[in-house]
Design a protein around this motif. Structure first.
Motif, PDB file in Angstrom:
ATOM      1  N   VAL A  11      27.145  60.834  26.168  1.00 10.59           N
ATOM      2  CA  VAL A  11      28.215  61.244  25.263  1.00 10.59           C
ATOM      3  C   VAL A  11      28.099  62.751  25.096  1.00 10.59           C
ATOM      4  CG1 VAL A  11      29.263  60.950  22.998  1.00 10.59           C
ATOM      5  CG2 VAL A  11      28.038  59.026  24.068  1.00 10.59           C
ATOM      6  N   ALA A  27      30.011  55.463  18.168  1.00  9.50           N
ATOM      7  CA  ALA A  27      30.088  55.123  19.596  1.00  9.50           C
ATOM      8  C   ALA A  27      28.700  54.896  20.179  1.00  9.50           C
ATOM      9  CB  ALA A  27      30.827  56.226  20.358  1.00  9.50           C
ATOM     10  N   VAL A  28      27.755  55.749  19.840  1.00  7.71           N
ATOM     11  CA  VAL A  28      26.389  55.604  20.352  1.00  7.71           C
ATOM     12  C   VAL A  28      25.767  54.313  19.827  1.00  7.71           C
ATOM     13  CG1 VAL A  28      24.062  56.585  20.251  1.00  7.71           C
ATOM     14  CG2 VAL A  28      26.014  58.056  20.784  1.00  7.71           C
ATOM     15  N   GLY A  31      27.257  51.481  21.732  1.00  2.58           N
ATOM     16  CA  GLY A  31      26.714  51.438  23.095  1.00  2.58           C
ATOM     17  C   GLY A  31      25.305  50.882  23.126  1.00  2.58           C
ATOM     18  N   THR A  43      21.992  54.908  26.058  1.00  2.00           N
ATOM     19  CA  THR A  43      23.182  55.603  25.583  1.00  2.00           C
ATOM     20  C   THR A  43      22.679  56.796  24.796  1.00  2.00           C
ATOM     21  OG1 THR A  43      24.480  53.568  25.444  1.00  2.00           O
ATOM     22  CG2 THR A  43      25.249  55.434  24.150  1.00  2.00           C
ATOM     23  N   LEU A  63      31.341  59.891  28.048  1.00  2.00           N
ATOM     24  CA  LEU A  63      32.241  59.813  26.898  1.00  2.00           C
ATOM     25  C   LEU A  63      32.348  61.220  26.337  1.00  2.00           C
ATOM     26  CD1 LEU A  63      33.914  58.297  24.786  1.00  2.00           C
ATOM     27  CD2 LEU A  63      31.777  57.701  23.634  1.00  2.00           C
ATOM     28  N   GLY A 160      32.337  52.757  22.555  1.00  2.00           N
ATOM     29  CA  GLY A 160      30.983  52.980  23.046  1.00  2.00           C
ATOM     30  C   GLY A 160      30.381  51.722  23.632  1.00  2.00           C
TER      31      GLY A 160
END
Length: 172
Positions: A11, A27-28, A31, A43, A63, A160
Motif C-alpha cells: 500500500v 485496508a491494511v 488485507g 500486507t 494499492l 484491502g
C-alpha cells in the motif's frame, strides 16, 4: 531447499490531515485479516515519499491511497509516481492494483491521474476505487483532521481484503 518467496500487497500512501491514513489502516487490517492463514504473505503500507522503484518490483499487488488536493492527487504522491514511473515501466505489467482517494467533494481528478499512470504501467485494476468524501469545504475544514465515515472505512477494509486475498490465493 530454499524458503518460498515472500508475496506481498504494498500500500503506497500519503495523507495530509489523517483521513487517508484512516482508510489505509482499514485496508491494511482487511488485507491482513483475509490472509492471516496464508504463510509468507504480507500486507504492508509505506508512505509514498519512502517508496523506491525496487519496492514496487517486489510487490505482487499494489494499492495507491491519496487525498485529493486542488483537484489532483497530493503532491508527494505525484512525486512518488514521477520518481518511480520510468524505472518501473514495462516491469509491472499485469499486476493487480486498486485505489483509495479521500476528498472534500469530488475526488475524480486524483482517480483519473492514478488511472492514467496505472494504464501506462499496464497494471490490472481489480476493483472499483474507494472514494471517501469528507464534505470539507472551508479552509478550516479542509486543514482540520478528518473523520472518516464508518461505511467508507468498511469499504476500504473490504478493498484491502479483496486485493490481498485474490493475490495470496492466485486469483489474479
Amino acid at each position: 531447499m530454499s524458503a518460498p518467496a515472500r508475496r506481498r500487497l504494498l500500500v503506497v500512501a500519503w495523507s495530509n490531515t489523517g483521513g487517508t491514513d484512516r482508510l489505509v489502516e482499514a485496508a491494511v487490517a482487511g488485507g491482513r485479516e483475509a490472509t492471516d492463514d496464508v504463510p509468507g504473505f504480507e500486507t504492508m503500507a509505506c508512505r509514498c515519499d519512502l517508496v523506491a522503484p525496487e519496492a514496487l518490483l517486489r510487490a505482487d499487488a499494489l494499492l495507491f491511497a491519496t487525498p485529493e488536493c486542488l483537484g489532483s492527487m497530493a503532491g508527494p504522491m505525484k512525486a512518488f509516481f514521477d520518481r518511480c514511473y520510468y524505472p518501473a515501466l514495462d516491469r509491472l505489467v499485469g499486476r493487480p492494483y486498486a485505489t483509495i482517494v479521500c476528498a472534500g467533494t469530488d475526488g475524480h481528478g486524483a482517480l483519473r491521474q492514478i488511472e492514467r499512470i496505472a494504464t501506462g504501467w499496464r497494471l490490472r485494476r481489480i476493483a472499483e476505487p474507494v472514494l471517501a468524501i469528507t464534505g470539507a469545504q472551508t479552509p478550516e475544514a479542509i486543514l482540520a483532521p478528518k473523520r472518516i465515515a464508518d461505511a467508507d472505512l468498511a469499504r476500504a477494509a473490504e478493498l484491502g481484503a479483496t486485493l490481498a486475498a485474490g493475490t495470496a490465493y492466485g486469483v489474479w
